[in-house]
Write an enzyme that holds these catalytic residues in place. Structure first.
Site, short mmCIF file in Angstrom:
data_model
loop_
_atom_site.label_atom_id
_atom_site.label_comp_id
_atom_site.label_asym_id
_atom_site.label_seq_id
_atom_site.Cartn_x
_atom_site.Cartn_y
_atom_site.Cartn_z
N HIS A 47 -5.92 29.08 -48.46
CA HIS A 47 -5.27 28.17 -47.51
C HIS A 47 -6.27 27.80 -46.42
CE1 HIS A 47 -0.84 29.40 -48.45
NE2 HIS A 47 -1.54 29.20 -49.54
N GLU A 49 -6.07 27.76 -43.24
CA GLU A 49 -6.13 28.71 -42.13
C GLU A 49 -7.02 29.90 -42.46
OE1 GLU A 49 -3.40 27.42 -43.63
OE2 GLU A 49 -1.63 27.75 -42.40
N CYS A 77 2.28 29.66 -43.32
CA CYS A 77 3.15 30.45 -44.18
C CYS A 77 3.08 31.91 -43.73
CB CYS A 77 2.70 30.31 -45.64
SG CYS A 77 1.13 31.15 -46.00
N CYS A 80 -0.48 33.47 -44.01
CA CYS A 80 -1.41 32.99 -42.99
C CYS A 80 -1.03 33.50 -41.61
CB CYS A 80 -1.49 31.47 -43.01
SG CYS A 80 -2.31 30.85 -44.51
#
Length: 144
Positions: A47, A49, A77, A80
């Site tokens: 991801h 992040e 999410c 993260c």
């Protein structure tokens, strides 16, 4: 947020879900930036992040970023959000809210859990319309 949106647009152009993230140092300078790479890397944890935080930590030479801010185009999410806590990020700034998969204001609400050891300052809804439009347009194009 514009730099995060640029990363999200670049991710969409690569066929990735359009999420972008930028880590800002204490002086406001960009330490790291990334867009989603889950498809390219065959890695469901790639991801934006996570990628940006990892890169910033390497640049800083520390696993913690207590004087840094993370700017991301979508509410993180749960995975993260946990990583943000582990990196000890000072402030989380995000664009679009994610009622289905978010882990900050929705769903797991990671930072509200008793097991959370660090809660950053949180600012949500920054350039929310643009961030949400990128995601909506991406998924509409996928369904056609």
């Amino acid at each position: 947020m514009q730099h995060a949106l640029d990363e999200a647009q670049a991710a969409a152009a690569r066929g990735e879900v359009p999420v972008g993230a930028v880590v800002l140092g204490p002086d406001g300078a960009i330490l790291a930036r990334a867009g989603n790479r889950t498809e390219a890397d065959n890695d469901p944890t790639a991801h934006a992040e996570i990628l940006a935080l990892r890169h910033a930590a390497v640049r800083r030479g520390s696993p913690r970023l207590p004087d840094c801010d993370l700017v991301v185009t979508l509410e993180p999410c749960p995975m993260c959000a946990h990583a943000i806590g582990l990196f000890r990020v000072r402030r989380l700034i995000f664009g679009a809210y994610d009622p289905k998969g978010g882990g900050v204001e929705h769903g797991a609400r990671v930072f509200d859990a008793a097991s959370c050891h660090h809660r950053p300052d949180i600012v949500g809804g920054v350039r929310e319309t643009e961030s949400a439009r990128l995601l909506r347009d991406f998924f509409q194009a996928k369904r056609q």
